[in-house]
Write a protein that holds these residues in place. Structure first.
Motif, PDB file in Angstrom:
ATOM      1  N   GLY A 340       0.853  -1.177   0.000  1.00  0.00           N
ATOM      2  CA  GLY A 340       0.000   0.000   0.000  1.00  0.00           C
ATOM      3  C   GLY A 340       0.888   1.224   0.000  1.00  0.00           C
ATOM      4  N   SER A 341       0.316   2.390   0.238  1.00  0.00           N
ATOM      5  CA  SER A 341       1.112   3.622   0.201  1.00  0.00           C
ATOM      6  C   SER A 341       1.529   4.089   1.593  1.00  0.00           C
ATOM      7  CB  SER A 341       0.323   4.738  -0.499  1.00  0.00           C
ATOM      8  OG  SER A 341      -0.908   4.969   0.168  1.00  0.00           O
ATOM      9  N   ALA A 342       0.939   3.547   2.654  1.00  0.00           N
ATOM     10  CA  ALA A 342       1.251   3.979   4.018  1.00  0.00           C
ATOM     11  C   ALA A 342       2.603   3.445   4.473  1.00  0.00           C
ATOM     12  CB  ALA A 342       0.153   3.519   4.968  1.00  0.00           C
ATOM     13  N   ASP A 343       3.165   4.031   5.530  1.00  0.00           N
ATOM     14  CA  ASP A 343       4.386   3.502   6.117  1.00  0.00           C
ATOM     15  C   ASP A 343       4.103   3.001   7.530  1.00  0.00           C
ATOM     16  OD1 ASP A 343       4.487   5.661   7.924  1.00  0.00           O
ATOM     17  OD2 ASP A 343       5.977   6.763   6.749  1.00  0.00           O
ATOM     18  N   ILE A 344       5.140   2.539   8.211  1.00  0.00           N
ATOM     19  CA  ILE A 344       4.951   1.892   9.508  1.00  0.00           C
ATOM     20  C   ILE A 344       4.459   2.879  10.564  1.00  0.00           C
ATOM     21  CG2 ILE A 344       7.267   2.180  10.496  1.00  0.00           C
ATOM     22  CD1 ILE A 344       5.222  -1.101  10.383  1.00  0.00           C
ATOM     23  N   ASN A 345       4.790   4.162  10.415  1.00  0.00           N
ATOM     24  CA  ASN A 345       4.277   5.161  11.352  1.00  0.00           C
ATOM     25  C   ASN A 345       2.773   5.364  11.166  1.00  0.00           C
ATOM     26  OD1 ASN A 345       6.828   5.863  12.599  1.00  0.00           O
ATOM     27  ND2 ASN A 345       7.363   6.856  10.679  1.00  0.00           N
ATOM     28  N   HIS A 346       2.309   5.282   9.930  1.00  0.00           N
ATOM     29  CA  HIS A 346       0.872   5.374   9.673  1.00  0.00           C
ATOM     30  C   HIS A 346       0.150   4.175  10.286  1.00  0.00           C
ATOM     31  CE1 HIS A 346       2.308   7.663   5.864  1.00  0.00           C
ATOM     32  NE2 HIS A 346       2.105   8.501   6.854  1.00  0.00           N
ATOM     33  N   PHE A 347       0.760   3.009  10.191  1.00  0.00           N
ATOM     34  CA  PHE A 347       0.195   1.802  10.814  1.00  0.00           C
ATOM     35  C   PHE A 347       0.037   2.000  12.321  1.00  0.00           C
ATOM     36  CE2 PHE A 347       1.646  -2.051  13.166  1.00  0.00           C
ATOM     37  CZ  PHE A 347       0.501  -2.834  13.020  1.00  0.00           C
ATOM     38  N   THR A 348       1.067   2.542  12.968  1.00  0.00           N
ATOM     39  CA  THR A 348       1.002   2.793  14.402  1.00  0.00           C
ATOM     40  C   THR A 348      -0.112   3.782  14.735  1.00  0.00           C
ATOM     41  OG1 THR A 348       3.362   2.321  14.669  1.00  0.00           O
ATOM     42  CG2 THR A 348       2.314   3.649  16.388  1.00  0.00           C
TER      43      THR A 348
END
Length: 611
Positions: A340-348
């Motif tokens: 997807g386009s999100a990164d791990i900080n967005h997941f958090t």
């Protein structure tokens, strides 16, 4: 409990009865004389604490206070590991505050695929995992320690530290992360610039500027590759503090979690009444939990080797069929780049680890009757760490996603399966990550275009020779051939071909990293071409069929013709000399196949098991 997850767990236990029993007997023998510095001679012990201050010397002489080993992968070239520079002193102080002692036991090498990608050093990458395992074993070999703290983040480092730790499975071990860097340039923009560079539309200066805005500070890279997959899997297996994986470095919460991890390991030693060894944590159920979380999040394909090797170090035999069946049982819950386009900080921010634990537990997809460094069960991992008036506390995490484009629920997942397919046929066996593909499955029949070296593809791409439907074969990239380098540099040109409307796929006995994405790639083909795999007989124009729905991977050439056809001989000497590669010749000869973990550490044990 989900019936498929339960069945996979039970068959791993049954398959591994003898090897797990032998492992536990070895660990119990190692524990018997603890604490180990008590069996050292006076001269041995004096050497072990000669450089300590007087208070620590007195504590270590008394045999009543824990001595904790610090094993670190610190170096200041790698952004993920640079924060570890200050950890040893912080850890020593935290452990001293609770009346115990810590010693820096040893460092392990830490190389970065991101730096070595497409360069000679990449040929050492996978083998560095086993070197890290051996280095951590050397660090712990002095019989001075009651527990250990493992400081590591990235691709081969955490699996290597796990392998080394499990060799000292009688010790309590806590893994201490350092966290991801803050978000930089969006991953989608980074991918766009990479493809534009591959097409010659932008120059090196524009490419470097985009890369520098993506990889821009201390901390782990923010995409969901092997490094962040490591952190997620280790937490789900119960070897991190709850919520510790993805807290940014250099923050008060990160420091508080580091202090808490240091103190926690002192509570688990054999000197007290809460003894919890890493061997008692990393059992079959914990391993399966790690696989479930990896597949539910579309994690790194590198773990189709790493977790097999880790399981073997703990006495368990895991294979790709276990991965495949678990993938079919778990839904895809995250969309993090390259899925997807999100990164791990967005997941958090969307709910992170606490919500992921809650979703998987509520759906019966995780074993809850497991040990962790925080006690029995995983409910505590549904809570999030917080600082309240300077004190570290854990509070209930969110009960639903705060961004349903990044983190979904089991009830409404992004895909009904975990997006990992195991392919098999006359070409052997391989894995394909389908979670990032544009379509849920890949069914493709096309002529082969064969390369003996990843660098040959560049010229063919630039000349237009690949402007057609084709299956690109890159062979002689396996563990025994050249150490199985990652071939992620092939993604931009193949992505360009795909965007031009051509149907393209990759078949290789090499690796594509956790960052592998939208191009169908049958990777880790075993047996590898160098060791007699049929891949060595493929010729340009041969038709190959890949089908993730049926699990087929076949070379569509008559068997009689194949029997007559000679295998191509590898021309790989230039990959085995220079940049230190000649020193790894012995290791290459002992590496097992990809489905056996591509590992050099258990050769004798495997032979005994087969016998």
């Amino acid at each position: 409990m989900n019936t498929i997850i339960q069945e996979v767990t039970e068959r791993i236990i049954e398959r591994s009865h003898k090897t797990r029993k032998a492992y536990l007997e070895k660990i119990e023998n190692a524990r018997r004389n603890g604490p180990h510095r008590g069996v050292l001679s006076c001269g041995n012990l004096a050497h072990g604490f000669a450089a300590c201050n007087q208070e620590d010397k007195a504590d270590l002489r008394s045999m009543t206070k824990a001595n904790i080993a610090i094993v670190s992968s610190y170096n200041d070239m790698l952004s993920a590991h640079q924060p570890y520079e200050t950890y040893p002193q912080r850890i020593k102080q935290a452990i001293s505050d609770v009346g115990s002692v810590a010693q820096f036991a040893g460092g392990v090498p830490a190389m970065c695929d991101g730096v070595t990608q497409g360069n000679p050093g990449m040929d050492l990458s996978l083998m560095s995992r086993d070197v890290i395992a051996m280095s951590s074993a050397v660090a712990l070999s002095h019989n001075m320690f009651d527990g250990a703290l493992m400081l590591g983040i990235c691709d081969k480092i955490v699996p290597g530290l796990l392998l080394g730790s499990l060799s000292f499975g009688h010790l309590p071990v806590v893994f201490v992360p350092a966290g991801p860097m803050p978000s930089g340039i969006p991953n989608k923009e980074k991918a766009r610039v990479r493809q534009a560079f591959a097409e010659g539309k932008v120059g090196r200066e524009e490419l470097l500027e985009a890369e520098s805005k993506s990889y821009h500070s201390a901390g782990t890279c923010t995409f969901y590759g092997t490094a962040n997959s490591n952190q997620l899997v280790v937490e789900v297996m119960g070897l991190h503090l709850p919520g510790a994986s993805f807290v940014n470095p250099g923050t008060p919460l990160r420091d508080a979690l580091t202090d808490a991890a240091a103190k926690q390991v002192t509570r688990l030693t054999d000197l007290g009444d809460n003894y919890t060894s890493i061997a008692s944590i990393l059992d079959a159920k914990a391993l399966v939990n790690g696989l479930v979380a990896l597949l539910a999040t579309g994690g790194s394909t590198n773990h189709t080797m790493h977790l097999i090797a880790v399981a073997r170090a703990a006495g368990y035999i895991v294979n790709w069929d276990d991965f495949s069946d678990i993938s079919n049982a778990v839904p895809l819950l995250t969309r993090i780049y390259p899925n997807g386009s999100a990164d791990i900080n967005h997941f958090t921010a969307a709910g992170g680890m606490s919500l992921l634990f809650k979703e998987l537990l509520d759906a019966g997809l995780l074993h809850n009757d497991v040990n962790t460094i925080c006690g029995r069960g995983l409910e505590q991992y549904t809570k999030e760490p917080r600082l309240e008036d300077g004190e570290l506390v854990w509070r209930d995490g969110p009960t639903s996603s705060l961004d349903k484009d990044v983190l979904a629920s089991v009830a409404t997942p992004f895909k009904p399966d975990g997006g990992l397919s195991v392919l098999h046929g006359n070409l052997g066996r391989s894995v394909m990550k389908t979670s990032a593909l544009r379509q849920p499955h890949c069914h493709m029949k096309a002529p082969a275009v064969v390369f003996e070296d990843q660098f040959e593809l560049d010229e063919a791409f630039k000349s237009g020779a690949l402007d057609k439907d084709c299956i690109v074969v890159v062979r002689f990239q396996g563990p025994s051939a050249i150490g199985m380098p990652e071939l992620h540099r092939l993604t931009p040109p193949l992505g360009v071909l795909q965007d031009r409307g051509y149907k393209v796929a990759l078949v290789t006995d090499g690796r594509m990293s956790g960052a592998s994405g939208k191009v169908p790639a049958a990777i880790h083909v075993t047996p590898e071409a160098y060791k007699g795999g049929l891949l060595a007989k493929v010729q340009d124009g041969d038709m190959i069929e890949l089908n993730t729905e049926t699990g087929e991977m076949n070379l569509l050439v008559d068997a009689e013709e194949l029997a007559k056809r000679p295998a191509k001989q590898a021309n790989i000497a230039h990959h085995q000399v220079g940049m230190g590669r000649e020193m790894f010749a012995g290791m290459r000869t002992t590496l097992t196949g990809a489905e056996e973990g591509a590992c050099s550490l258990f050769v004798e044990q495997e032979q005994q098991h087969v016998g």
